[in-house]
Design a protein around this motif. Sequence first.
Motif, PDB file in Angstrom:
ATOM      1  N   UNK A   1       0.850  -1.178   0.000  1.00  0.00           N
ATOM      2  CA  UNK A   1       0.000   0.000   0.000  1.00  0.00           C
ATOM      3  C   UNK A   1       0.892   1.237   0.000  1.00  0.00           C
ATOM      4  N   UNK A   2       0.534   2.284  -0.754  1.00  0.00           N
ATOM      5  CA  UNK A   2       1.309   3.518  -0.679  1.00  0.00           C
ATOM      6  C   UNK A   2       1.239   4.064   0.744  1.00  0.00           C
ATOM      7  N   UNK A   3       2.374   4.455   1.293  1.00  0.00           N
ATOM      8  CA  UNK A   3       2.334   4.988   2.649  1.00  0.00           C
ATOM      9  C   UNK A   3       3.689   5.010   3.302  1.00  0.00           C
ATOM     10  N   UNK A   4       3.762   5.708   4.407  1.00  0.00           N
ATOM     11  CA  UNK A   4       4.984   5.853   5.192  1.00  0.00           C
ATOM     12  C   UNK A   4       5.063   4.757   6.247  1.00  0.00           C
ATOM     13  N   UNK A   5       6.067   4.849   7.100  1.00  0.00           N
ATOM     14  CA  UNK A   5       6.189   3.899   8.206  1.00  0.00           C
ATOM     15  C   UNK A   5       4.988   4.005   9.150  1.00  0.00           C
ATOM     16  N   UNK A   6       4.308   5.134   9.110  1.00  0.00           N
ATOM     17  CA  UNK A   6       3.114   5.330   9.946  1.00  0.00           C
ATOM     18  C   UNK A   6       1.860   4.814   9.265  1.00  0.00           C
ATOM     19  N   UNK A   7       1.968   3.795   8.427  1.00  0.00           N
ATOM     20  CA  UNK A   7       0.809   3.261   7.722  1.00  0.00           C
ATOM     21  C   UNK A   7      -0.261   2.725   8.660  1.00  0.00           C
ATOM     22  N   UNK A   8       0.115   2.355   9.890  1.00  0.00           N
ATOM     23  CA  UNK A   8      -0.894   1.897  10.836  1.00  0.00           C
ATOM     24  C   UNK A   8      -1.863   3.017  11.203  1.00  0.00           C
ATOM     25  N   UNK A   9      -1.463   4.255  10.919  1.00  0.00           N
ATOM     26  CA  UNK A   9      -2.344   5.414  11.087  1.00  0.00           C
ATOM     27  C   UNK A   9      -2.904   5.854   9.736  1.00  0.00           C
ATOM     28  N   UNK A  10      -2.008   6.093   8.770  1.00  0.00           N
ATOM     29  CA  UNK A  10      -2.414   6.696   7.501  1.00  0.00           C
ATOM     30  C   UNK A  10      -3.172   5.745   6.593  1.00  0.00           C
ATOM     31  N   UNK A  11      -2.937   4.453   6.737  1.00  0.00           N
ATOM     32  CA  UNK A  11      -3.606   3.458   5.897  1.00  0.00           C
ATOM     33  C   UNK A  11      -4.416   2.494   6.762  1.00  0.00           C
ATOM     34  N   UNK A  12      -5.124   3.068   7.723  1.00  0.00           N
ATOM     35  CA  UNK A  12      -5.878   2.255   8.685  1.00  0.00           C
ATOM     36  C   UNK A  12      -6.896   1.352   7.998  1.00  0.00           C
ATOM     37  N   UNK A  13      -7.534   1.810   6.924  1.00  0.00           N
ATOM     38  CA  UNK A  13      -8.557   0.997   6.260  1.00  0.00           C
ATOM     39  C   UNK A  13      -7.949  -0.264   5.653  1.00  0.00           C
ATOM     40  N   UNK A  14      -6.800  -0.122   4.989  1.00  0.00           N
ATOM     41  CA  UNK A  14      -6.152  -1.293   4.407  1.00  0.00           C
ATOM     42  C   UNK A  14      -5.695  -2.247   5.491  1.00  0.00           C
ATOM     43  N   UNK A  15      -5.105  -1.713   6.543  1.00  0.00           N
ATOM     44  CA  UNK A  15      -4.644  -2.555   7.646  1.00  0.00           C
ATOM     45  C   UNK A  15      -5.816  -3.302   8.272  1.00  0.00           C
ATOM     46  N   UNK A  16      -6.911  -2.595   8.509  1.00  0.00           N
ATOM     47  CA  UNK A  16      -8.101  -3.234   9.092  1.00  0.00           C
ATOM     48  C   UNK A  16      -8.651  -4.309   8.165  1.00  0.00           C
ATOM     49  N   UNK A  17      -8.643  -4.061   6.853  1.00  0.00           N
ATOM     50  CA  UNK A  17      -9.144  -5.050   5.895  1.00  0.00           C
ATOM     51  C   UNK A  17      -8.298  -6.321   5.924  1.00  0.00           C
ATOM     52  N   UNK A  18      -6.984  -6.170   6.019  1.00  0.00           N
ATOM     53  CA  UNK A  18      -6.110  -7.342   6.067  1.00  0.00           C
ATOM     54  C   UNK A  18      -6.335  -8.122   7.358  1.00  0.00           C
ATOM     55  N   UNK A  19      -6.511  -7.424   8.464  1.00  0.00           N
ATOM     56  CA  UNK A  19      -6.803  -8.103   9.732  1.00  0.00           C
ATOM     57  C   UNK A  19      -8.110  -8.880   9.626  1.00  0.00           C
ATOM     58  N   UNK A  20      -9.113  -8.272   9.003  1.00  0.00           N
ATOM     59  CA  UNK A  20     -10.395  -8.963   8.825  1.00  0.00           C
ATOM     60  C   UNK A  20     -10.243 -10.194   7.939  1.00  0.00           C
ATOM     61  N   UNK A  21      -9.408 -10.091   6.906  1.00  0.00           N
ATOM     62  CA  UNK A  21      -9.128 -11.240   6.051  1.00  0.00           C
ATOM     63  C   UNK A  21      -8.465 -12.359   6.853  1.00  0.00           C
ATOM     64  N   UNK A  22      -7.510 -11.984   7.694  1.00  0.00           N
ATOM     65  CA  UNK A  22      -6.852 -12.976   8.550  1.00  0.00           C
ATOM     66  C   UNK A  22      -7.861 -13.658   9.464  1.00  0.00           C
ATOM     67  N   UNK A  23      -8.795 -12.884  10.000  1.00  0.00           N
ATOM     68  CA  UNK A  23      -9.808 -13.442  10.891  1.00  0.00           C
ATOM     69  C   UNK A  23     -10.721 -14.438  10.180  1.00  0.00           C
ATOM     70  N   UNK A  24     -10.968 -14.183   8.910  1.00  0.00           N
ATOM     71  CA  UNK A  24     -11.820 -15.102   8.137  1.00  0.00           C
ATOM     72  C   UNK A  24     -11.110 -16.404   7.804  1.00  0.00           C
ATOM     73  N   UNK A  25      -9.786 -16.329   7.645  1.00  0.00           N
ATOM     74  CA  UNK A  25      -9.073 -17.448   7.044  1.00  0.00           C
ATOM     75  C   UNK A  25      -8.090 -18.174   7.938  1.00  0.00           C
ATOM     76  N   UNK A  26      -7.780 -17.640   9.105  1.00  0.00           N
ATOM     77  CA  UNK A  26      -6.714 -18.214   9.925  1.00  0.00           C
ATOM     78  C   UNK A  26      -6.992 -19.632  10.373  1.00  0.00           C
ATOM     79  N   UNK A  27      -8.241 -19.964  10.578  1.00  0.00           N
ATOM     80  CA  UNK A  27      -8.565 -21.291  11.100  1.00  0.00           C
ATOM     81  C   UNK A  27      -9.012 -22.278  10.007  1.00  0.00           C
ATOM     82  N   UNK A  28      -8.923 -21.853   8.753  1.00  0.00           N
ATOM     83  CA  UNK A  28      -9.318 -22.740   7.665  1.00  0.00           C
ATOM     84  C   UNK A  28      -8.173 -23.691   7.324  1.00  0.00           C
TER      85      UNK A  28
END
Length: 231
Positions: free
Chosen positions: A204-231
């Motif tokens: 994703x385009x962004x700085x080292x502070x992507x956990x702030x500036x790209x919160x939507x992408x980070x949250x989407x990836x976490x949600x993806x992990x939640x859907x798939x981690x136990x499969x």
Amino acid sequence: MTEQNITNVVLVHGAFADGSGWRGVYDLLTARGFRVSIVQNPLTSLEADVTATTRVLDSQDGPVILVGHSWGGTVITEAGIHPNVAGLVYVSAIAPDAGESSGQQYEGFASTPEFVIDVTEDGYGYLNRDAFHAGFAADLSAEDAAFLADSQVPVAMSVFGEAVTNAAWRDKPSWAVIATEDKAFDQAMLQHMASRIGAEITTVPGSHALFISQAETVADVIATAARNAQR
């Protein structure tokens, strides 16, 4: 309530920061039905940060997605062996193997001259205030970057020489979010670490502070992990 398989998320911040930077990710995930907990790392030793993270993991009522930013990646690599952890998300994060230190991950990769660390006489590192905006948070406003610079948490520089005993990513599925304009790490280093651990990589385009500036992408990836981690 969310239909995700996993509803617990634990967020671990990195060096020079505290848990408040996760607010945007927290708001997005809680709105989707996740129960989100945020670790406050002492940043005094690897053991202390792992202990702080483990204490939060102990309080969870089911499987967890464990997320780390930057130095927090080393912390989740060790703490992620906790039985509650089902998956790991590395957010422009360090990912050592068992027996390796964080500092070793830099070997063979380009230096990052814009990421300037000033070290105190007692061995704690701060990011240079004048270089902070460009080096840590180039995609945030000057006002937000100034606040982060003035509220930063110093890290004991000795932590980067401490080796992890366990590498949770060897046994648990991993995802990685990499900021393409991150000035804290060489891009090749981030890609190498994420590939080595077998992570599903999102850039994703962004700085080292992507956990702030790209919160939507980070949250989407976490949600993806939640859907798939136990499969």
